[in-house]
Design an enzyme around this catalytic site. Structure first.
Site, PDB file in Angstrom:
ATOM      1  N   LYS A  95      -7.725  -5.032   4.377  1.00 39.17           N
ATOM      2  CA  LYS A  95      -8.332  -4.757   5.689  1.00 39.17           C
ATOM      3  C   LYS A  95      -8.409  -6.015   6.542  1.00 39.17           C
ATOM      4  CE  LYS A  95      -8.897  -0.410   4.711  1.00 39.17           C
ATOM      5  NZ  LYS A  95      -7.637  -0.226   3.941  1.00 39.17           N
ATOM      6  N   LYS A 144      -2.926  -2.678   8.698  1.00 35.77           N
ATOM      7  CA  LYS A 144      -2.990  -4.143   8.715  1.00 35.77           C
ATOM      8  C   LYS A 144      -2.134  -4.716   7.593  1.00 35.77           C
ATOM      9  CE  LYS A 144      -5.480  -6.115  11.975  1.00 35.77           C
ATOM     10  NZ  LYS A 144      -4.635  -6.492  13.087  1.00 35.77           N
ATOM     11  N   ASP A 164      -4.366  -1.703  -1.739  1.00 36.47           N
ATOM     12  CA  ASP A 164      -3.102  -2.403  -1.963  1.00 36.47           C
ATOM     13  C   ASP A 164      -2.864  -2.714  -3.435  1.00 36.47           C
ATOM     14  OD1 ASP A 164      -2.355  -2.849   0.855  1.00 36.47           O
ATOM     15  OD2 ASP A 164      -4.270  -3.910   0.852  1.00 36.47           O
ATOM     16  N   ASP A 208       0.888  -1.168   0.000  1.00 37.77           N
ATOM     17  CA  ASP A 208       0.000   0.000   0.000  1.00 37.77           C
ATOM     18  C   ASP A 208       0.921   1.211   0.000  1.00 37.77           C
ATOM     19  OD1 ASP A 208      -1.558   2.164   0.667  1.00 37.77           O
ATOM     20  OD2 ASP A 208      -2.495   1.230   2.427  1.00 37.77           O
ATOM     21  N   TYR A 268       1.273   0.590  15.478  1.00 38.85           N
ATOM     22  CA  TYR A 268       0.310   0.529  14.382  1.00 38.85           C
ATOM     23  C   TYR A 268       0.877   1.099  13.086  1.00 38.85           C
ATOM     24  CZ  TYR A 268      -3.525   1.241  11.297  1.00 38.85           C
ATOM     25  OH  TYR A 268      -4.324   1.204  10.185  1.00 38.85           O
TER      26      TYR A 268
HETATM   27  C1  F6R Z   1      -7.448  -0.161   8.514  1.00 41.83           C
HETATM   28  C2  F6R Z   1      -7.253   1.132   7.872  1.00 41.83           C
HETATM   29  C3  F6R Z   1      -8.173   2.242   8.172  1.00 41.83           C
HETATM   30  C4  F6R Z   1      -7.516   3.311   9.026  1.00 41.83           C
HETATM   31  C5  F6R Z   1      -8.487   4.455   9.332  1.00 41.83           C
HETATM   32  C6  F6R Z   1      -7.829   5.603  10.075  1.00 41.83           C
HETATM   33  O1  F6R Z   1      -6.431  -1.035   8.237  1.00 41.83           O
HETATM   34  O2  F6R Z   1      -6.323   1.307   7.119  1.00 41.83           O
HETATM   35  O3  F6R Z   1      -9.344   1.777   8.779  1.00 41.83           O
HETATM   36  O4  F6R Z   1      -7.034   2.738  10.202  1.00 41.83           O
HETATM   37  O5  F6R Z   1      -9.006   4.980   8.152  1.00 41.83           O
HETATM   38  O6  F6R Z   1      -6.688   5.930   9.385  1.00 41.83           O
HETATM   39  P1  F6R Z   1      -5.644   7.042   9.862  1.00 41.83           P
HETATM   40  O7  F6R Z   1      -5.197   6.674  11.265  1.00 41.83           O
HETATM   41  O8  F6R Z   1      -4.556   6.936   8.851  1.00 41.83           O
HETATM   42  O9  F6R Z   1      -6.415   8.338   9.819  1.00 41.83           O
HETATM   43 MG    MG Z   2      -3.753   1.819   3.736  1.00 41.41          MG
HETATM   44 MG    MG Z   3      -4.624  -2.272   2.622  1.00 39.11          MG
END
Ligand code: F6R
Ligand code: MG
Ligand code: MG
Length: 368
Positions: free
Chosen positions: A132, A234, A53, A12, A231
């Site tokens: 995801k 995923k 991705d 990604d 974090y």
């Molecule tokens: C799950 C994912 C999204 C982000 C969410 C918040 O793997 O990629 O659910 O976790 O959109 O994203 P940020 O923290 O980048 O604002």
């Molecule tokens: Mg992403």
């Molecule tokens: Mg992804």
């Protein structure tokens, strides 16, 4: 017979409107890079996306973990990252965690699934991409397709398939070096099940035919969470599965996806979600999910790929998708409560930990 290597390298490196899908320009940039710089190195390639991705499938004769192939894909993603930044895409370069290249991209962030094969007269294989969710999402579909005659009729009907399969399972919590165990189906299916139930820790890395010793499956096992210690999104796994003849049939490999098992991922990588089988190049939507998996079927001859057949683009899977959407709703009704959200150890953001730390100060021990 020719030895051919199939390699999927996936990352990604940025997407439109959040973690939804890559831009057309980003896909074109990655594709053009592979087309130009891959000349003389690779035989053929396919590039597609599932959610945010981008996966690069290449065929070549260089074997697995080849530095030139890995560098080619890494540089394609780095070139893509420049475009992602220029376009203001969200999460530009997010999966490229480690900048120093030391021979292959394993442990650098991208997901890798590769197999060197002794090409059969006809070589059908499947390319899976999930978004995801995490590598353990393939545990149940693989277990069922390779051990259970309720899904794999070949285990009853085909003497070669009936000889069973060897599972190579990795303990992904051990990050220093690879820690693996080999278990045989059918004799050890209860041991295999005991490990594969724990999707955050034990992940199928590969599967081999016991009739011929040939490799049938290669799945990606990287957990970014374990590499970065925090974090970073995923791990959105990829997988290669060879099919037919002495291996499970394509439809037997697909059969368990009917179940749409609950997997970890979904919003903020911190929830459970039914694994919804989707058509190629599907994007992400509801509650940053649900967790999705696509599967493209190919044949190849001396490394030359046919066009892909989109296995989940069929009326049967419309019905399964409908069911998965209903299950998703059921689970979302309970929001953060209980089984809807992942346990503390698997939460991909630190918010809950920080809240608990603050609240701890306000807890009092009640005097008797
Ligand atoms: C799950 C994912 C999204 C982000 C969410 C918040 O793997 O990629 O659910 O976790 O959109 O994203 P940020 O923290 O980048 O604002
Ligand atoms: Mg992403
Ligand atoms: Mg992804």
């Amino acid at each position: 017979m020719a030895k051919i290597t199939l390699s999927i390298i996936k990352a990604d490196v940025g997407s439109i409107g959040g973690h939804i899908k890559p831009s057309q320009k980003l896909l074109e940039t990655v594709s053009n890079y592979i087309k130009e710089k891959g000349r003389g190195l690779i035989i053929d390639y396919y590039i597609g996306h599932t959610g945010d991705d981008i996966a690069i499938l290449t065929t070549h004769k260089k074997g697995v973990l080849n530095p030139k192939i890995h560098k080619l894909c890494l540089d394609a993603f780095l070139t893509g990252t420049k475009i992602a930044k220029a376009q203001g895409l969200y999460g530009a370069g997010q999966d490229l965690l480690v900048s120093a290249f030391s021979g292959n991209v394993k442990g650098m962030g991208p997901q890798v699934a590769e197999m060197e094969i002794e090409e059969r007269p006809a070589e059908p294989f499947l390319m899976f991409m999930a978004d995801k969710t995490e590598p353990g999402a393939f545990n149940l579909p693989l277990y069922l397709a390779f051990t259970d005659p309720m899904h794999n009729a070949g285990l009853i009907l085909s003497p070669k398939v009936k000889e069973g399969f060897k599972f190579v399972i990795m303990d992904v919590s051990y990050t220093k070096v690879d820690k693996i165990i080999e278990l045989k189906a059918p004799e050890e299916i209860y041991d295999i099940a005991a490990l594969l139930r724990d999707t955050g820790r034990f992940v199928v890395e590969s599967i081999f035919s016991r009739a011929s010793g040939e490799q049938v499956v290669s799945a990606s096992t990287t957990r970014l969470h374990n590499i970065a210690g925090k974090y970073v999104g995923k791990d959105d796994p990829v997988m290669l599965v060879r099919t037919q003849k002495d291996f499970p049939a394509t439809g037997e490999i697909l059969s368990p996806y009917t179940i749409t098992p609950l997997v970890a991922g979904f919003m903020r990588g911190s929830h459970n979600s039914p694994l919804m089988p989707v058509k190629k190049n599907t994007s992400i939507s509801f509650f940053d999910g649900p967790a999705i998996v696509s599967c493209l079927a190919f044949c190849e001859k001396e490394g030359k790929l046919t066009e892909s057949a989109d296995t989940f683009d069929h009326p049967y899977w419309d019905y399964v998708r409908e069911q998965a959407a209903q299950e998703t709703q059921e689970l979302r009704r309970q929001g953060f409560f209980g089984a809807a959200m992942l346990p503390m150890s698997e939460l991909e953001y630190t918010g809950v930990m920080e809240t608990l730390k603050e609240l701890e100060k306000r807890f009092k021990i009640r005097k008797k």
